[in-house]
Scaffold this motif. Structure first.
Motif, mmCIF file in Angstrom:
data_model
loop_
_atom_site.group_PDB
_atom_site.id
_atom_site.type_symbol
_atom_site.label_atom_id
_atom_site.label_comp_id
_atom_site.label_asym_id
_atom_site.label_seq_id
_atom_site.Cartn_x
_atom_site.Cartn_y
_atom_site.Cartn_z
ATOM 1 N N MET A 73 -50.973 37.474 25.626
ATOM 2 C CA MET A 73 -52.348 37.998 25.661
ATOM 3 C C MET A 73 -53.285 37.134 24.827
ATOM 4 O O MET A 73 -54.449 36.957 25.176
ATOM 5 C CB MET A 73 -52.392 39.425 25.094
ATOM 6 N N LEU A 74 -52.761 36.622 23.712
ATOM 7 C CA LEU A 74 -53.605 35.857 22.789
ATOM 8 C C LEU A 74 -53.474 34.348 22.993
ATOM 9 O O LEU A 74 -53.842 33.572 22.123
ATOM 10 C CB LEU A 74 -53.285 36.244 21.346
ATOM 11 N N SER A 75 -52.992 33.944 24.151
ATOM 12 C CA SER A 75 -52.934 32.518 24.478
ATOM 13 C C SER A 75 -54.247 32.122 25.151
ATOM 14 O O SER A 75 -55.071 32.976 25.490
ATOM 15 C CB SER A 75 -51.759 32.236 25.411
ATOM 16 N N ALA A 76 -54.429 30.836 25.376
ATOM 17 C CA ALA A 76 -55.663 30.350 26.016
ATOM 18 C C ALA A 76 -55.862 30.978 27.387
ATOM 19 O O ALA A 76 -56.983 31.284 27.777
ATOM 20 C CB ALA A 76 -55.638 28.832 26.120
ATOM 21 N N GLY A 77 -54.782 31.203 28.125
ATOM 22 C CA GLY A 77 -54.890 31.787 29.461
ATOM 23 C C GLY A 77 -54.668 33.278 29.497
ATOM 24 O O GLY A 77 -54.610 33.876 30.566
ATOM 25 N N GLY A 78 -54.538 33.902 28.325
ATOM 26 C CA GLY A 78 -54.269 35.337 28.262
ATOM 27 C C GLY A 78 -55.441 36.159 28.766
ATOM 28 O O GLY A 78 -56.564 35.683 28.880
ATOM 29 N N ASN A 79 -55.143 37.409 29.079
ATOM 30 C CA ASN A 79 -56.185 38.293 29.586
ATOM 31 C C ASN A 79 -55.901 39.719 29.119
ATOM 32 O O ASN A 79 -55.538 40.581 29.913
ATOM 33 C CB ASN A 79 -56.249 38.226 31.116
ATOM 34 N N PRO A 80 -56.053 39.977 27.797
ATOM 35 C CA PRO A 80 -55.752 41.320 27.304
ATOM 36 C C PRO A 80 -56.757 42.337 27.821
ATOM 37 O O PRO A 80 -57.930 42.018 28.020
ATOM 38 C CB PRO A 80 -55.862 41.174 25.786
ATOM 39 N N THR A 81 -56.277 43.550 28.052
ATOM 40 C CA THR A 81 -57.206 44.621 28.419
ATOM 41 C C THR A 81 -58.032 44.976 27.184
ATOM 42 O O THR A 81 -57.677 44.627 26.056
ATOM 43 C CB THR A 81 -56.450 45.880 28.886
ATOM 44 N N MET A 82 -59.102 45.688 27.402
ATOM 45 C CA MET A 82 -59.932 46.117 26.274
ATOM 46 C C MET A 82 -59.129 47.013 25.343
ATOM 47 O O MET A 82 -59.254 46.905 24.111
ATOM 48 C CB MET A 82 -61.183 46.848 26.777
ATOM 49 N N ASN A 83 -58.272 47.874 25.902
ATOM 50 C CA ASN A 83 -57.441 48.740 25.063
ATOM 51 C C ASN A 83 -56.503 47.920 24.181
ATOM 52 O O ASN A 83 -56.356 48.203 22.990
ATOM 53 C CB ASN A 83 -56.630 49.719 25.915
ATOM 54 N N ASN A 84 -55.855 46.907 24.760
ATOM 55 C CA ASN A 84 -54.947 46.074 23.977
ATOM 56 C C ASN A 84 -55.696 45.269 22.921
ATOM 57 O O ASN A 84 -55.245 45.142 21.782
ATOM 58 C CB ASN A 84 -54.142 45.144 24.876
ATOM 59 N N LEU A 85 -56.827 44.736 23.289
ATOM 60 C CA LEU A 85 -57.635 43.968 22.348
ATOM 61 C C LEU A 85 -58.091 44.851 21.181
ATOM 62 O O LEU A 85 -58.023 44.451 20.018
ATOM 63 C CB LEU A 85 -58.834 43.362 23.063
ATOM 64 N N THR A 86 -58.497 46.062 21.487
ATOM 65 C CA THR A 86 -58.917 47.005 20.453
ATOM 66 C C THR A 86 -57.766 47.320 19.513
ATOM 67 O O THR A 86 -57.943 47.362 18.288
ATOM 68 C CB THR A 86 -59.452 48.295 21.097
#
Length: 112
Positions: A73-86
């Motif tokens: 998720m925290l890689s250059a190509g990652g795409n975390p959801t808003m919930n995960n990012l929060t």
């Protein structure tokens, strides 16, 4: 040409461990970057913060997400959801013992 004697990541990691204000400033910068559309750089900063401060194994326990998924998720190509990012930011905030305040500032007007 002079040879680089220290690795950049090692230098940043050492500073993060020794300087809580630097860690807080990097978290602030990552959040500002997200809010201003610079998601790739923000994720990479968060990854460095997690690696040095909390660690991905502890983050996995606190977010109930697999550590490998969090790392992706925290890689250059990652795409975390808003919930995960929060969740990630919340864990970092608690572990760094800082509060986050957001404020708006007017954009600088361009002179034409």
């Amino acid at each position: 040409m002079a040879e680089i004697t220290r690795d950049y990541k090692e230098t940043v990691s050492n500073r993060l461990r020794q300087d809580p204000a630097f860690a807080a400033a990097l978290l602030d910068e990552a959040i500002s970057l997200f809010l201003n559309g610079e998601a790739v750089t923000a994720r990479l900063i968060l990854r460095d913060l997690v690696n040095t401060t909390v660690g991905f194994e502890k983050l996995a326990l606190e977010t109930d997400k697999p550590s490998k998924s969090l790392y992706r998720m925290l890689s250059a190509g990652g795409n975390p959801t808003m919930n995960n990012l929060t969740r990630i930011i919340s864990v970092l905030r608690r572990n760094l013992n800082i509060n986050i305040e957001v404020r708006s500032v007017p954009q600088h007007q361009q002179i034409t």
